[in-house]
Write a protein that holds these residues in place. Sequence first.
Motif, PDB file in Angstrom:
ATOM      1  N   HIS A   1       0.839  -1.204   0.000  1.00 24.71           N
ATOM      2  CA  HIS A   1       0.000   0.000   0.000  1.00 24.71           C
ATOM      3  C   HIS A   1       0.872   1.251   0.000  1.00 24.71           C
ATOM      4  N   LEU A   2       2.156   1.068  -0.341  1.00 21.82           N
ATOM      5  CA  LEU A   2       3.085   2.185  -0.333  1.00 21.82           C
ATOM      6  C   LEU A   2       3.191   2.785  -1.730  1.00 21.82           C
ATOM      7  N   VAL A   3       3.079   4.086  -1.808  1.00 18.80           N
ATOM      8  CA  VAL A   3       3.250   4.777  -3.089  1.00 18.80           C
ATOM      9  C   VAL A   3       4.727   4.703  -3.455  1.00 18.80           C
ATOM     10  N   PRO A   4       5.054   4.389  -4.717  1.00 15.32           N
ATOM     11  CA  PRO A   4       6.465   4.271  -5.099  1.00 15.32           C
ATOM     12  C   PRO A   4       7.226   5.577  -4.875  1.00 15.32           C
ATOM     13  N   GLU A   5       8.531   5.425  -4.653  1.00 15.99           N
ATOM     14  CA  GLU A   5       9.382   6.594  -4.469  1.00 15.99           C
ATOM     15  C   GLU A   5      10.130   6.957  -5.745  1.00 15.99           C
ATOM     16  N   ASP A   6      10.376   5.952  -6.593  1.00 18.12           N
ATOM     17  CA  ASP A   6      11.159   6.201  -7.799  1.00 18.12           C
ATOM     18  C   ASP A   6      10.324   6.886  -8.876  1.00 18.12           C
ATOM     19  N   GLU A   7      10.991   7.686  -9.682  1.00 14.44           N
ATOM     20  CA  GLU A   7      10.262   8.449 -10.704  1.00 14.44           C
ATOM     21  C   GLU A   7       9.608   7.559 -11.754  1.00 14.44           C
ATOM     22  N   PRO A   8      10.271   6.488 -12.241  1.00  8.85           N
ATOM     23  CA  PRO A   8       9.578   5.621 -13.205  1.00  8.85           C
ATOM     24  C   PRO A   8       8.287   5.023 -12.629  1.00  8.85           C
ATOM     25  N   GLY A   9       8.344   4.610 -11.347  1.00 10.07           N
ATOM     26  CA  GLY A   9       7.149   4.048 -10.728  1.00 10.07           C
ATOM     27  C   GLY A   9       6.041   5.068 -10.604  1.00 10.07           C
ATOM     28  N   LEU A  10       6.396   6.297 -10.211  1.00 10.91           N
ATOM     29  CA  LEU A  10       5.393   7.363 -10.099  1.00 10.91           C
ATOM     30  C   LEU A  10       4.850   7.727 -11.471  1.00 10.91           C
ATOM     31  N   ARG A  11       5.719   7.729 -12.456  1.00  7.89           N
ATOM     32  CA  ARG A  11       5.274   8.060 -13.819  1.00  7.89           C
ATOM     33  C   ARG A  11       4.282   7.013 -14.330  1.00  7.89           C
TER      34      ARG A  11
END
Length: 995
Positions: free
Chosen positions: A431-441
Amino acid sequence: MTVPGRRSSTFSRLLRHGFTDPSGAERLLDVPELSALRGDSVLLDALGATADPDLALRGLVRLAEAQPETERQTFTTTLLSAKPFRDRLLGVLGASEALADHLARHPRDWESLVTYEAVDLHPGVAEFERGLAEAVDAVTLRVAYRRCLLAIAARDVCGTIDVAETAAELADLATATLRAALAIARTAEPADAAQCRLAVIAMGKCGGHELNYVSDVDVIFVAEPVEGADEAKALQAATRLASHLMRICSETNIEGTIWPVDANLRPEGRNGPLVRTLSSHLAYYQRWAKTWEFQALLKARAVAGDPELGAQYIDAVSPLVWQAAERENFVPDVQKMRRRVVDNIPAAQIDRELKLGPGGLRDVEFAVQLLQLVHGRSDAGLHSGTTLDALAALAAGGYVGRADAAQLDEAYRFLRAMEHRIQLYRLRRTHLVPEDEPGLRRLGRSLGLRTDPVAGLNKEWKRHAAVVRRLHEKLFYRPLLDAVAQLAPGEIRLSPKAAGQRLEALGYVDPAAALRHLEALASGVSRKAAIQRTLLPVLLGWFADSADPDAGLLGFRKVSDALGKTPWYLRLLRDEGAAAENLARVLSAGRLTPDLLLRAPEAVALLGDPEGLKPRGRDHLEQEVLAAVGRAGDAEQAVAAARGVRRRELFRTAAADLIGSYGTEDNPRERDPGALVDRVGDAVTDLNAATIAGALRAAVRAEWGEELPTRFAVIGMGRFGGHELGYGSDADVLFVHEPREGGDEQEAARAANRVVAEMRRLLQLPTADPPLLIDADLRPEGKSGPMVRTLKSYEAYYRRWSLVWESQALLRAVPMAGDRELGERFIELVDPLRYPVEGLGEDAVREIRRLKARMESERLPRGADPTLHAKLGRGGLSDVEWTVQLLQMRHGWVEPGLRTTRTREALRAAHAAGLMAVEEAQTLDEAWVLATRVRNAVMLVRGRPGDTFPSDPRELAAVGRYLGYGPGRVGELVDDYRRITRRARAVVEELFYGG
């Protein structure tokens, strides 16, 4: 080989389509397996529409490479020709690396995405059971499960189904999977299956029909022996079946895992038996269960095994769920449990925690469940295990505002969509929002945020989380909830006969009239009536906690009628802080506040604002009054506008006084009654000063425009000057003027007299509001003297003719309105009179004592009990004030602390200067505060001023409640008053009369 010159063109196209590694994408597009697709713009468009085009292309290559030679042409042809299939397949490949892995291992499973018919778009449990029908063991069940999951994910990422439908389909797939796993276990252990009836009860999100892609599936097992079987052996057999079912779903093999089956919500958790009989379950819930266990059971749903036994279980536990809110401390317990969850989140994760963190999914779910459990006892329409369905029912029933429900629904859907997409990527429980930019993108694009997806995602996520947090605080900690929860079930929905009996038991003198009010307020099917039905059971109890419940209910009906078409009114009472309880206290405490409120019903809004009951300062009030006067058409309208401000502010002050007297849960009663007295005195004094300033401006404007031909000031005297006004006090004043430089003195005098006459006329115009009477009898020569004098005239009079009582009266002189500089010069003029150098001579002291004794004998009303008269009686206001004032006149010239117009402040200064012992100061202060509060209470209760305790028993009881004396303690109040004032009189005899 890539043709020279084509590379840069393709490279640019790939960038435009959202590829982050266009060079790698070019190489992948050139693999032989995609030769039939090379250069196809439709394919590039479809890849560019996915959450992660690079991921989608890599998955497509792997899938194409995994196709048998004989099948490859069919695959590529279908991909190019069937848009629905192409969007589904590439959408899944661009969102889920885990499902791409599954397709690479099972290359024929792409065919499950080709069908595009109605039955395929919205499958239920039966359709999923058919999809799992060929599974014969744990491995084949996993493959079939993933195939079904693939279809759900395809519908989800393509927008064919929304987030709620996705969650419902996942729950239906879990139901079908549990049934299939149980069937496999039964086949493996036919002897066990023959001994018992076993039912599987889904809990949590599966039970609520709102499952995640990857989540524990919470279950409870209930079993009964078949006819003729031994119960102990049947339970052992059922336990083996249940354990086998859990292993089938939970264990990892070559195909991975399906999901863990978690039975820890069962009675006694991990320490309890895995399987119980129905009677064992019920015995536990009736004797030992904790509050959270009933909250969990809200989502219980029979999903597999023996359907009859499952239905019996649900029928048996449902009444217990809807009785849980009657448990002691139910609401606080649920609130504490939610806080504990937040407290246990690791600090490094709390800002990324989508489910458990502040503003997360659990905030919505806990708020909805708490409202359901409290109000669902009397409203079966709230009995849903699905969060969004329950939220809609709460809004429809008036328990939650429609706008709040809509915002909460939107936020919950967005957060659940985020959760789904995060889990779908690798099919991992997180349930954790990703920290890396590719994951957020990838996550942002999967939610349709294509322009700057990372920034867009963070913005939307924080916006929705803020909405959830705000509404969670508003709904989850709503004070009305705990009050509703404490009502017995029969008190929430009453028949007329039962209602009449309850009203009589609560102390309503006229239950029939009260019933008519209830019928008028709550009958019908309107939303307003629905909210009233939620409010009234609690309000009736709050009204009953007063000396006059009937008056409280009548006042509530009148206010509700006056604000009936105002949309915010009932929402305020339902949602905002302690507004409903505050209104109940204010309406049932006496006549003054309801009368004020009915003339300004919009002032109800003050009761819901934590800052609403704080008094406003003199400058703010005067500015508002003068602005209102300036907008008015004539003098009468101007004073009416000023009175409107005064009415609202009197209500604010009285409401704060009453609520402070009743106290709050955290502070049962204001610990220092003197603080309440000071607050009222300051507020009413500032308000009356602002009103007089408004009347002065109105009088001047009516004849002279913006400027009077003479400088003019109003000097406060008596309690007005002492900032000690009560609700029914007159305003003692002096008027002073000074001709402007070069002006005609006679014209100035005529103007000053006319403006005084006009001010008094305006303030005496008939009104239903408490009157503001200005009394100028403390002027030189009293009633025989001129109403207004010049500063020089005052100087001449006080120099030649002033009597000792006039010097005493000037102890409280302070400028209140008009020309400030002139007012300050007046104070400079009178300071030597009120604080005479070398103090008072013995003749003056004897004269003050003689005047006091004469006043006691002449002014006390005939027949009045001198031990109970708050103003002139023994140890009352007059005793204390004359004692303090004598000390001020004798010692003020040498003790600066005594130079104050305020009685309590002067008492503290006298003690600090060693003029009285601390016990004496405390005794006089206690008596003065009590007598002041008695006068305020009489005005609040009766709506008119008075100096003695009311003779009417109900009014006397209301005065007692205001002063902190509960039912049946009025005699104690009177005894305490006599005791306190008797002690004060003893101090007065010593300090004023010299022992």
